[in-house]
Design a protein around this motif. Structure first.
Motif, PDB file in Angstrom:
ATOM      1  N   HIS A   1       0.824  -1.208   0.000  1.00 24.08           N
ATOM      2  CA  HIS A   1       0.000   0.000   0.000  1.00 24.08           C
ATOM      3  C   HIS A   1       0.865   1.268   0.000  1.00 24.08           C
ATOM      4  O   HIS A   1       1.928   1.295   0.603  1.00 24.08           O
TER       5      HIS A   1
ATOM      6  N   GLN B   1       1.791   5.342   0.767  1.00 22.13           N
ATOM      7  CA  GLN B   1       1.758   6.147   1.989  1.00 22.13           C
ATOM      8  C   GLN B   1       0.398   6.817   2.138  1.00 22.13           C
ATOM      9  O   GLN B   1      -0.112   6.969   3.237  1.00 22.13           O
TER      10      GLN B   1
ATOM     11  N   LYS C   1      -1.886   4.392   3.745  1.00 26.70           N
ATOM     12  CA  LYS C   1      -1.565   4.258   5.164  1.00 26.70           C
ATOM     13  C   LYS C   1      -2.070   5.458   5.954  1.00 26.70           C
ATOM     14  O   LYS C   1      -2.572   5.308   7.066  1.00 26.70           O
TER      15      LYS C   1
END
Length: 90
Positions: free
Chosen positions: A61, A63, A66
């Motif tokens: 994934h 940033q 996240k």
């Protein structure tokens, strides 16, 4: 103070209409996010009520993804030693 959530409680939230996952010992309620998930709802349902850390890391994934997760975090696991207690996705 961060809310502590038991493994038993996480395991109860294991369907599309009530979808919690654990990633790196943090608990996320992804019920409202499932329709927006770029990988599709099915991917999330497969890991509902489980530790999805391995799955999350394997996908790589961004940033941004996240950072987006932060708004869905509802607490942390009470017992962070979950290796033998919480089902982990294959």
């Amino acid at each position: 103070m961060v809310k502590q959530i038991s493994l038993a409680e996480v395991k109860e939230h294991n369907k599309a209409s009530d979808l919690w996952v654990v990633i790196e010992n943090k608990v996320y309620d992804l019920t409202k996010f499932r329709d927006e998930h770029p990988g599709g709802e099915e991917v999330l349902v497969e890991v509902a009520g489980r530790d999805a850390t391995k799955d999350f890391d394997e996908v790589g994934h961004s940033q941004d993804a996240k950072d987006m997760m932060k708004k869905y975090c509802i607490g942390e696991l009470e017992d962070k030693n979950t290796e033998m207690q919480l089902p982990v996705s294959d």
